[in-house]
Design a protein around this motif. Sequence first.
Motif, PDB file in Angstrom:
ATOM      1  N   THR A   1     -19.163  -4.186 -18.623  1.00  0.00           N
ATOM      2  CA  THR A   1     -19.999  -4.751 -19.691  1.00  0.00           C
ATOM      3  C   THR A   1     -21.250  -3.909 -19.920  1.00  0.00           C
ATOM      4  O   THR A   1     -21.692  -3.734 -21.056  1.00  0.00           O
ATOM      5  N   VAL A   2     -21.803  -3.367 -18.848  1.00  0.00           N
ATOM      6  CA  VAL A   2     -22.984  -2.499 -19.013  1.00  0.00           C
ATOM      7  C   VAL A   2     -22.610  -1.297 -19.891  1.00  0.00           C
ATOM      8  O   VAL A   2     -23.355  -0.899 -20.793  1.00  0.00           O
ATOM      9  N   THR A   3     -21.426  -0.742 -19.654  1.00  0.00           N
ATOM     10  CA  THR A   3     -20.967   0.388 -20.481  1.00  0.00           C
ATOM     11  C   THR A   3     -20.821  -0.059 -21.938  1.00  0.00           C
ATOM     12  O   THR A   3     -21.268   0.621 -22.862  1.00  0.00           O
ATOM     13  N   ARG A   4     -20.220  -1.219 -22.121  1.00  0.00           N
ATOM     14  CA  ARG A   4     -20.001  -1.723 -23.488  1.00  0.00           C
ATOM     15  C   ARG A   4     -21.325  -1.953 -24.235  1.00  0.00           C
ATOM     16  O   ARG A   4     -21.489  -1.529 -25.379  1.00  0.00           O
ATOM     17  N   ILE A   5     -22.269  -2.643 -23.574  1.00  0.00           N
ATOM     18  CA  ILE A   5     -23.506  -2.957 -24.310  1.00  0.00           C
ATOM     19  C   ILE A   5     -24.313  -1.690 -24.595  1.00  0.00           C
ATOM     20  O   ILE A   5     -24.950  -1.569 -25.634  1.00  0.00           O
ATOM     21  N   THR A   6     -24.237  -0.724 -23.693  1.00  0.00           N
ATOM     22  CA  THR A   6     -24.969   0.532 -23.931  1.00  0.00           C
ATOM     23  C   THR A   6     -24.434   1.191 -25.209  1.00  0.00           C
ATOM     24  O   THR A   6     -25.189   1.608 -26.089  1.00  0.00           O
ATOM     25  N   LYS A   7     -23.113   1.265 -25.295  1.00  0.00           N
ATOM     26  CA  LYS A   7     -22.472   1.888 -26.464  1.00  0.00           C
ATOM     27  C   LYS A   7     -22.879   1.135 -27.732  1.00  0.00           C
ATOM     28  O   LYS A   7     -23.291   1.731 -28.729  1.00  0.00           O
ATOM     29  N   GLU A   8     -22.775  -0.187 -27.690  1.00  0.00           N
ATOM     30  CA  GLU A   8     -23.069  -0.979 -28.899  1.00  0.00           C
ATOM     31  C   GLU A   8     -24.533  -0.849 -29.318  1.00  0.00           C
ATOM     32  O   GLU A   8     -24.843  -0.714 -30.504  1.00  0.00           O
ATOM     33  N   VAL A   9     -25.419  -0.895 -28.323  1.00  0.00           N
ATOM     34  CA  VAL A   9     -26.854  -0.827 -28.650  1.00  0.00           C
ATOM     35  C   VAL A   9     -27.171   0.518 -29.322  1.00  0.00           C
ATOM     36  O   VAL A   9     -27.896   0.572 -30.319  1.00  0.00           O
ATOM     37  N   ILE A  10     -26.604   1.582 -28.791  1.00  0.00           N
ATOM     38  CA  ILE A  10     -26.873   2.902 -29.386  1.00  0.00           C
ATOM     39  C   ILE A  10     -26.307   2.973 -30.797  1.00  0.00           C
ATOM     40  O   ILE A  10     -26.969   3.452 -31.727  1.00  0.00           O
ATOM     41  N   GLU A  11     -25.099   2.481 -30.974  1.00  0.00           N
ATOM     42  CA  GLU A  11     -24.504   2.530 -32.316  1.00  0.00           C
ATOM     43  C   GLU A  11     -25.317   1.675 -33.291  1.00  0.00           C
ATOM     44  O   GLU A  11     -25.476   2.036 -34.460  1.00  0.00           O
ATOM     45  N   ASP A  12     -25.856   0.555 -32.811  1.00  0.00           N
ATOM     46  CA  ASP A  12     -26.680  -0.293 -33.690  1.00  0.00           C
ATOM     47  C   ASP A  12     -27.965   0.435 -34.118  1.00  0.00           C
ATOM     48  O   ASP A  12     -28.337   0.417 -35.285  1.00  0.00           O
ATOM     49  N   PHE A  13     -28.629   1.063 -33.157  1.00  0.00           N
ATOM     50  CA  PHE A  13     -29.861   1.788 -33.521  1.00  0.00           C
ATOM     51  C   PHE A  13     -29.527   2.934 -34.485  1.00  0.00           C
ATOM     52  O   PHE A  13     -30.213   3.133 -35.483  1.00  0.00           O
ATOM     53  N   ALA A  14     -28.461   3.673 -34.176  1.00  0.00           N
ATOM     54  CA  ALA A  14     -28.103   4.809 -35.038  1.00  0.00           C
ATOM     55  C   ALA A  14     -27.750   4.333 -36.440  1.00  0.00           C
ATOM     56  O   ALA A  14     -28.063   5.009 -37.431  1.00  0.00           O
ATOM     57  N   SER A  15     -27.122   3.148 -36.543  1.00  0.00           N
ATOM     58  CA  SER A  15     -26.673   2.686 -37.859  1.00  0.00           C
ATOM     59  C   SER A  15     -27.855   2.422 -38.784  1.00  0.00           C
ATOM     60  O   SER A  15     -27.707   2.405 -39.995  1.00  0.00           O
ATOM     61  N   GLU A  16     -29.037   2.232 -38.206  1.00  0.00           N
ATOM     62  CA  GLU A  16     -30.168   2.063 -39.124  1.00  0.00           C
ATOM     63  C   GLU A  16     -31.114   3.266 -39.085  1.00  0.00           C
ATOM     64  O   GLU A  16     -32.321   3.137 -39.283  1.00  0.00           O
ATOM     65  N   ASN A  17     -30.500   4.411 -38.837  1.00  0.00           N
ATOM     66  CA  ASN A  17     -31.227   5.683 -38.924  1.00  0.00           C
ATOM     67  C   ASN A  17     -32.331   5.868 -37.905  1.00  0.00           C
ATOM     68  O   ASN A  17     -33.350   6.507 -38.213  1.00  0.00           O
ATOM     69  N   VAL A  18     -32.146   5.297 -36.728  1.00  0.00           N
ATOM     70  CA  VAL A  18     -33.029   5.690 -35.626  1.00  0.00           C
ATOM     71  C   VAL A  18     -32.477   7.037 -35.155  1.00  0.00           C
ATOM     72  O   VAL A  18     -31.319   7.134 -34.763  1.00  0.00           O
ATOM     73  N   VAL A  19     -33.307   8.075 -35.249  1.00  0.00           N
ATOM     74  CA  VAL A  19     -32.804   9.417 -34.940  1.00  0.00           C
ATOM     75  C   VAL A  19     -33.119   9.817 -33.503  1.00  0.00           C
ATOM     76  O   VAL A  19     -32.522  10.742 -32.952  1.00  0.00           O
ATOM     77  N   TYR A  20     -34.078   9.100 -32.901  1.00  0.00           N
ATOM     78  CA  TYR A  20     -34.405   9.348 -31.490  1.00  0.00           C
ATOM     79  C   TYR A  20     -34.684   8.003 -30.842  1.00  0.00           C
ATOM     80  O   TYR A  20     -35.511   7.227 -31.328  1.00  0.00           O
ATOM     81  N   LEU A  21     -33.970   7.725 -29.758  1.00  0.00           N
ATOM     82  CA  LEU A  21     -34.114   6.447 -29.059  1.00  0.00           C
ATOM     83  C   LEU A  21     -34.405   6.696 -27.589  1.00  0.00           C
ATOM     84  O   LEU A  21     -33.663   7.411 -26.921  1.00  0.00           O
TER      85      LEU A  21
END
Length: 381
Positions: free
Chosen positions: A88-108
């Motif tokens: 689950t830690v792997t899953r949420i990490t992936k989802e959180v990054i994709e969510d930030f990227a989807s709204e044009n966060v270019v550096y997280l």
Amino acid sequence: METQKILTSSEAEEERRWWVTVPKVELHAHLNGSVRDSTLLELARRLGEKGRIAFSDVEHVILKGDRSCREVFKLFDLIHVLTTDHKTVTRITKEVIEDFASENVVYLELRTTPKRNDSIGMSKRSYMEAVINGLSSVTEVDIDFTPHSTDHHDPASSCNSIAVNNVDHQGSGRKKIYVRLLLSIDRRETAEAAMETVKLALEMRGLGVVGIDLSGNPSVGEWSTYLAALQFAREQGLYVTLHCGEVPNYEEINAMLDFLPQRIGHACFLREPDWVKLKSSKIPVEICLTSNIMTDTISSLDIHHFVDLYRAKHPMVLCTDDSGVFSTSLSKEYSLASSAFGLGRKELFQLARDSVEFIFADGGVKQELKEIFSSAAGKLE
Ligand code: 6MZ
């Protein structure tokens, strides 16, 4: 800076959508606070079916809107029950990054507390390996998470065996996000556990770990417990950011400012001499508007310290803190700042652009981000 702009809900939505199109930098986001509600509900339903929790009670807690500071930290305990296994830690990490990227966060800069849970064979290291696996499994966007310079990379680190997906499809039209990690020390931990986190961070530098954060319930523990670990982190070249002044603990605030961390989060309860010290130190502040309002740390945005710091040209960056827990996004935070403080798109775009200076990644990444912002600025005019 003008006065507050009252927006209708459709105007606020239009403003938020505009902010989605603009590149942004996120420097204060907790992994487990940024999980989608839909994922939490799915995980809760599954545990409910196994009889390990009462789903209806948990559903109510997840979907509740306003939360006091105390309730927020109780919610984190629940989220951790739902998310703390390797898969689950792997899953949420992936989802959180994709969510930030989807709204044009270019550096997280994503922060998380490495957790040990002997009953499922989880060590702080294996927790972090699950996070790195999450970074490696991002597919919807291109991700860059390893340092460009190898200055701090320890070739003997056993983490080198983990697959690294550091794709760069320049010009491919796909979104790209730079991600760096901060390891958090939770204020409930012992000094020894904090030192273990710092040593792990040092070993994982080659995998994009750039610094240490001190967080957790601000009413719990003493920050001085972690001083040795924080000093060691700094001596070893890790960056340090501290949650500072989320509660009126003046002695602590003063000592934290004297420590001169590279950034601080929140800075809500400073007194006049502390503001003077902060401003002269030029320590950048990670501002989390919705979080401060929802936890009632600040009673209203009219009196938020953003205004004074902005006027003083103090370095600041707008952040989400816990986009899942507070139902926000970085675009919403920019749109909120625009209406609450009467700032125009150009001024706030400049704020986002300036925040590149406060990131903890190497100069090469800074340069690439500056180019991204320059190109976006050209399109704004
Ligand atoms: C202080 C906070 C926080 O680390 O499990 N955390 N600490 N103040 C806040 N303001 C509301 N929001 C989150 O993410 C969740 C953890 O981050 C810290 C708390 O320690 C929380 O348990 P991770 O990924």
